[in-house]
Design an enzyme around this catalytic site. Structure first.
Site, PDB file in Angstrom:
ATOM      1  N   GLY A  94       0.835  -1.204   0.000  1.00 53.18           N
ATOM      2  CA  GLY A  94       0.000   0.000   0.000  1.00 53.18           C
ATOM      3  C   GLY A  94       0.867   1.251   0.000  1.00 53.18           C
ATOM      4  O   GLY A  94       2.071   1.189   0.248  1.00 53.18           O
ATOM      5  N   ARG A  97       3.901   6.029   1.815  1.00 53.11           N
ATOM      6  CA  ARG A  97       4.431   7.406   1.910  1.00 53.11           C
ATOM      7  C   ARG A  97       3.969   8.246   0.728  1.00 53.11           C
ATOM      8  O   ARG A  97       4.689   9.110   0.238  1.00 53.11           O
ATOM      9  CB  ARG A  97       5.950   7.376   1.970  1.00 53.11           C
ATOM     10  CG  ARG A  97       6.608   6.667   0.799  1.00 53.11           C
ATOM     11  CD  ARG A  97       8.036   7.065   0.732  1.00 53.11           C
ATOM     12  NE  ARG A  97       8.764   6.255  -0.222  1.00 53.11           N
ATOM     13  CZ  ARG A  97      10.014   6.473  -0.525  1.00 53.11           C
ATOM     14  NH1 ARG A  97      10.675   7.460   0.041  1.00 53.11           N
ATOM     15  NH2 ARG A  97      10.636   5.719  -1.395  1.00 53.11           N
ATOM     16  N   GLY A 130       7.058   7.513   6.301  1.00 53.96           N
ATOM     17  CA  GLY A 130       6.151   8.198   5.373  1.00 53.96           C
ATOM     18  C   GLY A 130       6.823   9.293   4.564  1.00 53.96           C
ATOM     19  O   GLY A 130       6.164   9.988   3.789  1.00 53.96           O
ATOM     20  N   ARG A 180       4.304  13.142  -8.495  1.00 52.03           N
ATOM     21  CA  ARG A 180       4.438  12.169  -9.573  1.00 52.03           C
ATOM     22  C   ARG A 180       3.168  12.157 -10.416  1.00 52.03           C
ATOM     23  O   ARG A 180       2.063  12.206  -9.891  1.00 52.03           O
ATOM     24  CB  ARG A 180       4.695  10.790  -8.964  1.00 52.03           C
ATOM     25  CG  ARG A 180       4.799   9.684  -9.979  1.00 52.03           C
ATOM     26  CD  ARG A 180       5.594   8.531  -9.440  1.00 52.03           C
ATOM     27  NE  ARG A 180       4.831   7.700  -8.511  1.00 52.03           N
ATOM     28  CZ  ARG A 180       5.349   6.624  -7.917  1.00 52.03           C
ATOM     29  NH1 ARG A 180       6.591   6.270  -8.126  1.00 52.03           N
ATOM     30  NH2 ARG A 180       4.620   5.906  -7.095  1.00 52.03           N
ATOM     31  N   ARG A 187      -1.486  -1.397 -10.244  1.00 53.46           N
ATOM     32  CA  ARG A 187      -0.311  -2.266 -10.340  1.00 53.46           C
ATOM     33  C   ARG A 187      -0.750  -3.722 -10.378  1.00 53.46           C
ATOM     34  O   ARG A 187      -1.878  -4.032  -9.984  1.00 53.46           O
ATOM     35  CB  ARG A 187       0.560  -2.118  -9.090  1.00 53.46           C
ATOM     36  CG  ARG A 187       0.903  -0.723  -8.727  1.00 53.46           C
ATOM     37  CD  ARG A 187       0.924  -0.545  -7.191  1.00 53.46           C
ATOM     38  NE  ARG A 187       1.000   0.870  -6.850  1.00 53.46           N
ATOM     39  CZ  ARG A 187       2.132   1.520  -6.651  1.00 53.46           C
ATOM     40  NH1 ARG A 187       3.270   0.881  -6.686  1.00 53.46           N
ATOM     41  NH2 ARG A 187       2.125   2.808  -6.392  1.00 53.46           N
ATOM     42  N   ASP A 256       4.537  -5.131  -7.184  1.00 47.77           N
ATOM     43  CA  ASP A 256       3.905  -3.848  -6.842  1.00 47.77           C
ATOM     44  C   ASP A 256       4.511  -2.706  -7.649  1.00 47.77           C
ATOM     45  O   ASP A 256       3.960  -1.612  -7.694  1.00 47.77           O
ATOM     46  CB  ASP A 256       4.047  -3.548  -5.348  1.00 47.77           C
ATOM     47  CG  ASP A 256       5.483  -3.635  -4.874  1.00 47.77           C
ATOM     48  OD1 ASP A 256       6.091  -4.705  -5.053  1.00 47.77           O
ATOM     49  OD2 ASP A 256       6.000  -2.634  -4.349  1.00 47.77           O
ATOM     50  N   ASN A 257       5.630  -2.973  -8.291  1.00 43.33           N
ATOM     51  CA  ASN A 257       6.272  -1.936  -9.100  1.00 43.33           C
ATOM     52  C   ASN A 257       6.078  -2.188 -10.589  1.00 43.33           C
ATOM     53  O   ASN A 257       6.842  -1.679 -11.412  1.00 43.33           O
ATOM     54  CB  ASN A 257       7.761  -1.855  -8.770  1.00 43.33           C
ATOM     55  CG  ASN A 257       7.996  -1.383  -7.343  1.00 43.33           C
ATOM     56  OD1 ASN A 257       7.156  -0.682  -6.784  1.00 43.33           O
ATOM     57  ND2 ASN A 257       9.114  -1.762  -6.759  1.00 43.33           N
ATOM     58  N   ASP A 266       8.413   3.574 -10.361  1.00 37.05           N
ATOM     59  CA  ASP A 266       9.219   3.357  -9.167  1.00 37.05           C
ATOM     60  C   ASP A 266      10.708   3.344  -9.487  1.00 37.05           C
ATOM     61  O   ASP A 266      11.271   2.309  -9.847  1.00 37.05           O
ATOM     62  CB  ASP A 266       8.801   2.068  -8.443  1.00 37.05           C
ATOM     63  CG  ASP A 266       8.882   2.285  -6.954  1.00 37.05           C
ATOM     64  OD1 ASP A 266       9.897   2.861  -6.519  1.00 37.05           O
ATOM     65  OD2 ASP A 266       7.944   1.914  -6.231  1.00 37.05           O
TER      66      ASP A 266
HETATM   67  P1  AMP Z   1       9.228   0.597  -2.898  1.00 37.13           P
HETATM   68  O1  AMP Z   1      10.436  -0.198  -2.543  1.00 37.13           O
HETATM   69  O2  AMP Z   1       9.484   2.055  -3.091  1.00 37.13           O
HETATM   70  O3  AMP Z   1       8.457   0.010  -4.037  1.00 37.13           O
HETATM   71  O4  AMP Z   1       8.271   0.541  -1.631  1.00 37.13           O
HETATM   72  C1  AMP Z   1       7.745  -0.640  -1.117  1.00 37.13           C
HETATM   73  C2  AMP Z   1       6.729  -0.338  -0.054  1.00 37.13           C
HETATM   74  O5  AMP Z   1       7.333   0.335   1.040  1.00 37.13           O
HETATM   75  C3  AMP Z   1       5.564   0.533  -0.488  1.00 37.13           C
HETATM   76  O6  AMP Z   1       4.434   0.071   0.164  1.00 37.13           O
HETATM   77  C4  AMP Z   1       5.975   1.899   0.001  1.00 37.13           C
HETATM   78  O7  AMP Z   1       4.873   2.738   0.207  1.00 37.13           O
HETATM   79  C5  AMP Z   1       6.655   1.548   1.311  1.00 37.13           C
HETATM   80  N1  AMP Z   1       7.641   2.562   1.732  1.00 37.13           N
HETATM   81  C6  AMP Z   1       8.834   2.849   1.173  1.00 37.13           C
HETATM   82  N2  AMP Z   1       9.469   3.822   1.857  1.00 37.13           N
HETATM   83  C7  AMP Z   1       8.648   4.163   2.884  1.00 37.13           C
HETATM   84  C8  AMP Z   1       8.718   5.103   3.947  1.00 37.13           C
HETATM   85  N3  AMP Z   1       9.776   5.902   4.103  1.00 37.13           N
HETATM   86  N4  AMP Z   1       7.676   5.173   4.800  1.00 37.13           N
HETATM   87  C9  AMP Z   1       6.615   4.375   4.668  1.00 37.13           C
HETATM   88  N5  AMP Z   1       6.476   3.477   3.694  1.00 37.13           N
HETATM   89  C10 AMP Z   1       7.483   3.364   2.808  1.00 37.13           C
HETATM   90 MG    MG Z   2       6.964   0.742  -5.082  1.00 35.38          MG
END
Ligand code: AMP
Ligand code: MG
Length: 491
Positions: A94, A97, A130, A180, A187, A256-257, A266
């Site tokens: 989900g 952030r 976040g 963005r 996704r 998810d990406n 992403d």
């Molecule tokens: P990502 O690796 O960017 O695809 O992120 C994977 C998951 O981690 C997603 O659900 C993001 O929303 C969550 N996420 C990444 N960085 C943060 C953060 N600093 N705070 C909260 N959620 C995060």
């Molecule tokens: Mg992501």
């Protein structure tokens, strides 16, 4: 002037179709205001194409919106729910952030998600803060804009603001929020979430929504969900071929990406390859090399299989029939991908028609590039301008033999040398966002608050097929180094 008038003048024209989906798919969530927002980068041309008045958006009013301190007229801010397979393992994710402000309807009637990334904690934040650090947000800005200029489907970046707040990663970093822009944020992981925790009806609503948002009307004779699957397979085959052709390594192809629109999404640990090596990967956490360059097409198939599994109950009442339909649809990926890739490679070599031996010709060049550690982008650039000297590859007799075969092949097509040259110019970029130049721009911006280096880099990247004199310095590969370039996730 009242606040309302100002906002309307900026050109906001938001709709919220995603918010009409069942509640399961999101949580209404306002962005969390930040201490002292300041506009760092703004994308004038993107703003104009979205129907915004750039001048108005660049005032404090716009900065407040991009920081999440104010919500624009018509927005219904929400965090999207999704799941995903991360490095092969299923998990609930989900928007941890990010918040979706809404969908901007452009003057041409197109619909684009406007999302703030780094906008504070949501119910999906898990242990995260976040927030986002400035460096990675600027990095996403640079690379996504470069991808767009290269003609590759991608989310884009409208603005980055600094927050005046620190975020803590390995060390303290300045915080930032990025705006963005995406065709949507649907996704593979959105469907995985629906299949795992939703009712069948909710999955069906999500599928109908996705069809309507991205694929128009399906053929009336065909099962619409099979149509959806086939279309998504086909868009991914085209997208991944484009990545391979420019040497782009996504780095974290978790489900998810993978966006269902067919856009690259992403930009965490992604990077472009300098020296040609099929095993290249930059991400510090990918210790097994799951997402190395040469694996990207295979991983796409793996992800698409996870997507297809979610659709099974919609594909056919009979489970075996559903599985067969899904398998057939997925198996089309390989041929589609190969034909996009081969067509792209032929263009890179100035070839217009199709000969049986072309694949071997391409393979041979790549294996020589690998053997002699040639720069991927610059090898094609050198072939384009016939400047083939001064590198171990070009000096090798094996290369000279290959070159002779290539020249003979060019001679067998109808098109003359000039026409071939034109095709090569428009198929081989002069510049890619090379890691050392990106780092240099980020350092100046983050450490010295000097954005001029980044602005110059963005300019060079904005027309990669121009082959202008000014682009020359950006085409240079990095100086040899013992340090492997590394990128980081969750930044
Ligand atoms: P990502 O690796 O960017 O695809 O992120 C994977 C998951 O981690 C997603 O659900 C993001 O929303 C969550 N996420 C990444 N960085 C943060 C953060 N600093 N705070 C909260 N959620 C995060
Ligand atoms: Mg992501």
């Amino acid at each position: 002037m009242t606040q309302k008038t100002l906002v309307i003048n900026a050109g906001w024209h938001l709709d919220n179709s995603y918010a009409q989906l069942p509640e399961k798919f999101f949580t209404l969530q306002n962005p969390t205001p930040v201490h002292s927002p300041k506009l760092a980068v703004f994308n004038d041309s993107l703003a104009a194409s979205l129907g915004f008045n750039a001048k108005t958006l660049k005032t404090d009013e716009g900065t407040m919106i991009f920081a999440g301190n104010k919500v624009p007229e018509g927005a219904v801010p929400l965090a999207q729910a999704y799941a995903g397979h991360q490095f092969g393992y299923f998990t609930m994710l989900g928007d941890g952030r990010a918040v979706l402000l809404g969908e901007q309807i452009t003057p041409r009637g197109e619909r684009f998600d406007i999302q703030l990334k780094g906008s504070g904690i949501t119910p999906y934040s898990r242990r995260g803060d976040g927030r986002a650090a400035l460096g990675p947000m600027l990095r996403e800005y640079i690379i996504s804009e470069a991808m767009h200029a290269l003609g590759i489907e991608t989310t884009r970046s409208l603005a980055v603001v600094t927050t005046g707040e620190a975020v803590y990663r390995e060390k303290e970093e300045p915080g930032a929020v990025m705006t963005r822009v995406a065709s949507s944020h649907l996704r593979v992981g959105t469907f995985e979430y629906a299949a795992k925790w939703g009712e069948l009806k909710e999955l069906e609503e999500l599928a109908d929504y996705t069809l309507q948002r991205h694929f128009g009307e399906s053929d009336v004779d065909e099962n619409p969900y099979l149509f959806l699957l086939k279309e998504i397979v086909s868009r991914q085959a085209s997208l991944i071929a484009k990545w391979q052709l420019v040497g782009f390594i996504h780095g974290v192809m978790n489900t998810d990406n993978m966006a269902l629109s067919g856009e690259t999404i992403d930009y965490g640990p992604c990077a472009f390859m300098d020296t040609y090596d099929p095993k290249t990967v930059f991400s510090s956490i990918d210790t097994q090399g799951r997402y190395v360059y040469e694996n990207q097409p295979k991983i796409a198939v793996w992800n698409l299989a996870r997507f297809a599994e979610t659709l099974l109950p919609l594909l056919h009442d009979d489970e075996d029939r559903a599985v067969k339909l899904a398998q057939d649809a997925i198996s089309r990926f390989t041929d589609l991908y190969r034909s996009h890739y081969a067509a792209g490679m032929r263009s890179k070599l100035g070839l217009f028609n199709n000969e049986k031996e072309d694949e071997a010709l391409i393979e041979r060049l790549l294996s020589l590039m690998h053997k002699y550690q040639a720069d991927y982008t610059n090898t094609f650039r050198a072939l384009t301008f016939d400047k083939i000297e001064g590198t171990p590859l070009f000096d090798a007799s094996e290369f000279k033999e290959w070159y002779k075969l290539w020249q003979e092949r060019l001679g067998r097509q109808q098109e003359d040398e000039d026409t071939s040259h034109q095709l090569m110019r428009s198929s081989n970029p002069a510049v890619i966002p090379r890691n050392h130049r990106v780092e240099e721009a980020l350092n100046a911006a983050v450490k010295g608050e000097d954005y001029s280096v980044m602005e110059r880099l963005l300019k060079a990247l904005s027309d990669p097929y121009a082959h202008s004199f000014e682009q020359d310095e950006y085409a240079q590969p990095p100086a040899p180094s013992n340090c492997r370039y590394q990128t980081f996730c969750g930044t």
